[in-house]
Each structure stands twice: as structure tokens, then as C-alpha cells.
Scaffold this motif. Sequence first.
Motif, PDB file in Angstrom:
ATOM      1  N   PHE A  35      -4.181   1.977  -2.411  1.00  0.00           N
ATOM      2  CA  PHE A  35      -3.714   0.615  -2.642  1.00  0.00           C
ATOM      3  C   PHE A  35      -4.433   0.001  -3.830  1.00  0.00           C
ATOM      4  O   PHE A  35      -5.640   0.196  -4.016  1.00  0.00           O
ATOM      5  CB  PHE A  35      -3.953  -0.277  -1.415  1.00  0.00           C
ATOM      6  N   PRO A  80       0.828  -1.211   0.000  1.00  0.00           N
ATOM      7  CA  PRO A  80       0.000   0.000   0.000  1.00  0.00           C
ATOM      8  C   PRO A  80       0.864   1.263   0.000  1.00  0.00           C
ATOM      9  O   PRO A  80       1.995   1.246   0.489  1.00  0.00           O
ATOM     10  CB  PRO A  80      -0.818  -0.124   1.289  1.00  0.00           C
ATOM     11  N   MET A 115      -6.963  -2.811   4.223  1.00  0.00           N
ATOM     12  CA  MET A 115      -6.504  -2.683   2.839  1.00  0.00           C
ATOM     13  C   MET A 115      -7.652  -2.287   1.917  1.00  0.00           C
ATOM     14  O   MET A 115      -7.459  -1.562   0.931  1.00  0.00           O
ATOM     15  CB  MET A 115      -5.874  -3.996   2.383  1.00  0.00           C
TER      16      MET A 115
END
Length: 297
Positions: free
Chosen positions: A227, A180, A218
Motif C-alpha cells: 500500500f 491497498p 494499512m
Amino acid sequence: MPDPRRPSAYLLEEECSATREIVPVATVFLTNRECPWRCLMCDLWRNTLTETVPPGAIPEQIDYALARLAPSRQIKLYNSGSFFDRKAIPAEDYSAIADHVRSFERTIVEAHPALIGDLCLKFRDLLANRLEVAMGLETVHPEILDRLNKRMTLDQFSAAAEFLRGEAIDLRVFILVQPPFMPPSEALFWAQRSLDFAFDCGATAATLIPTRGGNGAMDVLARQGEFAPPRLEAVEAAAEYGIRLNRGRVFVDLWDLSGRSDACPACSALRAARLHEMNLKQCVVPRVTCHTCEGHS
């Protein structure tokens, strides 16, 4: 809640050994207390516990898995954290664990660099075979490494690697491809620099892990544009670079690689099969030709 006396998973896989043989490897994913580091990208906490397992539970898990797997020459004991975390793997079980893996040529465990020390040596001295420790480097991009909540610097990683090398313990390194916060245009460059650093630290093997979402944090970052999973072409190029260095074995983690939503339906399975072949042969084989994505997926 996972059963503390059963592994979360176990499987038999083939891997290219340090002597370039293809050997069967028993991989046992141990059930234990959640890792205290809680790295941003990690999704392994799903199969962990909130408390330390009772004494004897880890050897019982290993026995359960090995009774259901075909014979193999090496064993990986992965525990979704650090093997040398006393609250994850009770040190009083080391002797029994060593007895359970006595028939193997090599025992591979994973650990955070901060936990490389006396417990590592204690376990090594109980083993009848070669110990290998896998450590997550993730990336050598200094700002991104700090943002992953790994709570580790490159100097600390290097010091842990030097300790292992001085004690004749082999090192395996995990590297994220496009973690990320990393622009896709920089993914290959930083994967290459991470491979360079890993082998400079004395790694005998490095595993490239295409960063994946799905752990909650995430997915939030993906919605914020911070990301995205790496393109397969970046993973392929990183693997080719690492293998051509000829400084140690380079593997690609193929977990769900061809099943991603952005995978090219025409070529992704064939490209994953090519990477599997490269994992085993440790040489670069010709790329798959695709007229749908032209290799840019």
C-alpha cells in the motif's frame, strides 16, 4: 472512551447540491457502536463504542451539534458505520431523529449495502425531507474488493442501489483512489471504472477518497509494499474524469490532502484549493503549474 451522548465531531461545510446550488450542510459524526464489518482500510473505529448507545442518545447528540452550528439546508448523519445497523443506531430513535432533522431539505446517512431494506424505508417514511444514502463501493476491481474485507460483491452493491432507486431514495457512492494491493499505475484506471459503475447504478453523487494509512493494518501493508497513498495527480485526474462525465456530482475528500508527508510543499495547498473549487463548481478548472514537482506529486 467516547461519550455516548456527544457526537465525535460536527462541522458546517458547503456543498454543491443536485440543483447546482452551493448550500450549507451540517455534518454530524455520531458516536455509536463499532461497525461489525471492519473493512481493512477503515480508520473510523477510533471514535466508536463497544456497546449500543442507550435510547435517546443519538437524538441528544444531534441536538447538541445543531445547537452549536449555524443554520444549514442539508444534514449529514455519519456514524462510522451503517445508520441502519440496529446495534449502532437504535431503530426506536428513528422518530426522534426525524423530528430533529425536520427543518432540513435533505438528510444524508451512510450504510453498508447489506443493510439496505425495511429499516431504510421505515426511516424514510418518518422524514419530512428527502433521504439520501451513501454506500461505500470502494473499487470495482473484483480481487481487491474481496481483499478489503468488505464482504460485498458488485452484484450485491448493484442490487442495493436498485432498491434505493425504486424507492425514490438518492444514492451517494464512496470510491477509494488507490486502495491497498493496487499498483499506482492502475489507480486512475480503476477509479474511472468505479465512477462509471457508480453512475450506472444510479448514483447522484460520488466522492473520491484518497486512501490513507494510519489505522495499523494499512501501515503494516505499507511496510510490506502492498500500500501507498495515491499521488495527487491521480486524484486530480480521477476528479476531472468524473466531472466531465456529467452524470452526477463528483467530490474529492480533501481531508489532510495537502498535509501528507509526500505532498509537494510548493503546490499541494494550491492544488487542494483547486479541488475544493471543483467540488463547489462541479466543473474542471485549470491545473496549478508547479516548477518543483511539475504536477507529478
